[in-house]
Design a protein around this motif. Structure first.
Motif, short mmCIF file in Angstrom:
data_model
loop_
_atom_site.label_atom_id
_atom_site.label_comp_id
_atom_site.label_asym_id
_atom_site.label_seq_id
_atom_site.Cartn_x
_atom_site.Cartn_y
_atom_site.Cartn_z
N LYS A 219 -61.17 35.78 111.20
CA LYS A 219 -62.10 37.07 111.77
C LYS A 219 -61.31 37.98 112.40
CE LYS A 219 -66.03 34.16 113.20
NZ LYS A 219 -66.94 33.59 114.46
N LEU A 220 -60.09 37.81 113.18
CA LEU A 220 -59.24 38.69 113.66
C LEU A 220 -58.60 39.55 112.93
CD1 LEU A 220 -59.02 39.29 116.83
CD2 LEU A 220 -60.00 37.02 116.36
N LEU A 221 -57.99 38.64 111.70
CA LEU A 221 -57.29 39.70 110.80
C LEU A 221 -58.20 40.64 109.83
CD1 LEU A 221 -54.72 36.94 109.51
CD2 LEU A 221 -54.16 39.07 111.07
N LYS A 222 -59.47 40.26 109.52
CA LYS A 222 -60.39 41.12 108.98
C LYS A 222 -60.64 42.37 109.66
CE LYS A 222 -64.96 40.57 106.81
NZ LYS A 222 -66.25 39.50 106.41
N LEU A 223 -60.52 42.14 110.90
CA LEU A 223 -60.84 43.49 111.70
C LEU A 223 -59.68 44.64 111.73
CD1 LEU A 223 -62.21 41.92 114.99
CD2 LEU A 223 -63.46 43.06 113.26
N ASP A 224 -58.61 44.07 111.02
CA ASP A 224 -57.46 45.10 110.56
C ASP A 224 -57.02 46.01 111.90
OD1 ASP A 224 -55.85 46.30 108.96
OD2 ASP A 224 -57.01 47.77 108.46
N PHE A 225 -56.95 45.31 112.94
CA PHE A 225 -56.42 46.31 114.02
C PHE A 225 -55.07 45.65 114.70
CE2 PHE A 225 -58.44 42.74 116.02
CZ PHE A 225 -58.28 42.69 117.50
N LEU A 226 -54.37 44.76 113.80
CA LEU A 226 -53.27 44.18 114.14
C LEU A 226 -52.10 44.74 113.35
CD1 LEU A 226 -54.57 40.45 114.95
CD2 LEU A 226 -53.92 42.14 116.82
N ASN A 227 -51.00 44.89 113.87
CA ASN A 227 -49.89 45.12 113.00
C ASN A 227 -49.01 43.78 113.28
OD1 ASN A 227 -50.39 47.96 112.89
ND2 ASN A 227 -49.67 48.18 114.88
N ARG A 228 -48.55 43.46 111.91
CA ARG A 228 -47.76 42.31 111.70
C ARG A 228 -46.20 42.75 111.84
NH1 ARG A 228 -48.13 37.72 107.04
NH2 ARG A 228 -46.79 39.09 105.96
N HIS A 229 -45.40 41.96 112.38
CA HIS A 229 -44.22 42.23 112.49
C HIS A 229 -43.04 40.89 112.18
CE1 HIS A 229 -44.90 45.90 115.07
NE2 HIS A 229 -45.80 45.03 115.46
N GLU A 230 -41.84 41.03 112.43
CA GLU A 230 -40.86 40.17 111.71
C GLU A 230 -41.42 38.81 112.81
OE1 GLU A 230 -39.60 41.48 115.94
OE2 GLU A 230 -40.22 42.31 113.91
N LYS A 231 -40.87 37.55 112.09
CA LYS A 231 -41.25 36.45 112.54
C LYS A 231 -40.43 35.89 113.99
CE LYS A 231 -42.38 33.72 108.43
NZ LYS A 231 -42.16 32.55 107.73
N GLN A 232 -40.97 35.11 114.95
CA GLN A 232 -40.43 34.73 116.12
C GLN A 232 -39.53 33.59 115.81
OE1 GLN A 232 -43.11 32.75 119.17
NE2 GLN A 232 -42.13 34.40 120.49
N MET A 233 -38.33 33.77 115.87
CA MET A 233 -37.34 32.77 115.09
C MET A 233 -37.25 31.88 116.56
SD MET A 233 -37.14 33.78 112.31
CE MET A 233 -35.85 32.63 111.94
N THR A 234 -37.36 30.40 116.33
CA THR A 234 -37.47 29.55 117.37
C THR A 234 -37.03 28.16 116.72
OG1 THR A 234 -39.62 28.52 116.73
CG2 THR A 234 -39.65 30.19 118.53
N GLY A 235 -36.49 28.11 115.38
CA GLY A 235 -35.91 26.98 114.67
C GLY A 235 -35.98 27.33 113.36
N ALA A 236 -36.53 26.25 112.64
CA ALA A 236 -36.74 26.50 111.02
C ALA A 236 -37.60 27.74 110.77
CB ALA A 236 -37.69 25.52 110.73
N ALA A 237 -36.80 28.49 109.90
CA ALA A 237 -37.51 29.72 109.60
C ALA A 237 -38.89 29.66 108.82
CB ALA A 237 -36.72 30.63 108.41
N ASN A 238 -39.17 28.62 108.04
CA ASN A 238 -40.31 28.49 107.43
C ASN A 238 -41.55 28.09 108.45
OD1 ASN A 238 -39.34 25.86 107.92
ND2 ASN A 238 -40.40 25.18 106.01
#
Length: 263
Positions: A219-238
């Protein structure tokens, strides 16, 4: 309570600058450690708590009065602020009489308050409720001159409040939940960059119920009002979650046009 602005005026003279029998009460929401919080004042010489509030000057709009209260208590300007309801029950002035009598006694002992001032302050008041959404980390809570503390309290641990302030908080929360269905919420409560889980936890804190992860994200992504950035690195990249931020141009557009779905 509004503090005297002009030291050359007595409190009684300054009160004449305000509308008698009308006040503002603000439910100021913040979000911290996955908890929804509200800003509260504790009186001097008494353990009772209340919402931040104040009086309305004869030469200002009601929204200006609410913004003034917000600035005085938090130090913030230009935040999300919304009028949601007027509270005018006759019974509201009868609540918590013991605490009110104790405060009245403090008024009488103070050199600031004359008999006329006390009569003005203790008459029946109709109050208009506003709720605000703020970033707790950006606030500098300050008590008014009749309060000893101005602190953030977890919504789930809200203490008994003066008059009908507990009811005002509940009505503000109900109004905020309704607005989730047609307005984006979060820009004022979350840090600049956040994970989708952070956003979901915020909505769950407001709604006080769990949300299904995939349905919420869809629902939130469908609204298209979020910009996606780099991943939050906390351990395993995947396994690292992506960070997001609000596209404020699209966000403000949605504020104006609405969303139209429910959680």
């Amino acid at each position: 309570m509004t503090k005297i602005q002009d030291p050359m005026l007595s409190f009684e003279e300054e009160l004449n600058m305000y509308l008698a029998g009308n006040s503002i009460d603000c439910v100021i929401f913040g979000y911290e450690h996955q908890e929804l919080k509200i800003l509260l004042l504790q009186w001097k010489h008494h353990p009772v708590w209340s919402l931040p509030g104040g009086f309305i000057r004869k030469d200002e709009d009601m929204n200006e009065a609410a913004n003034r209260v917000l600035i005085e208590r938090t130090g913030l300007k230009s935040v999300y602020l919304n009028q949601f309801r007027t509270f005018g029950s006759v019974a509201r002035s009868e609540l918590h009489k013991n605490a009110q009598f104790m405060r009245l006694d403090l008024f009488k002992k103070s050199e600031v308050f004359s008999a006329k001032t006390i009569a003005w302050l203790t008459k029946r008041f109709i109050t208009t409720g506003y709720f605000a959404l703020v970033d707790i980390e950006k606030t500098s809570p300050k008590p008014d001159f009749l309060s000893a503390k101005c602190e953030w309290k977890s919504l789930k641990d809200t203490p008994p409040l003066l008059l009908d302030h507990n009811d005002i908080v509940q009505k503000a929360l109900e109004h905020l939940r309704i607005r989730l269905n047609y307005l984006p919420i979060g820009a004022s409560l979350l840090p600049h960059k956040f994970t989708m889980q952070d956003l979901q936890k915020l909505y769950e804190a407001i709604l006080q119920k769990p949300l299904e992860r995939s349905n919420f994200q869809r629902k939130l992504l469908k609204l298209d009002f979020l910009n996606r950035h780099e991943k939050q690195m906390t351990g395993a990249a995947n396994k690292a979650p992506y960070l997001y931020s609000f596209d404020m141009i699209k966000y403000e557009k949605l504020i104006k046009q609405g969303i139209g779905f429910s959680f």
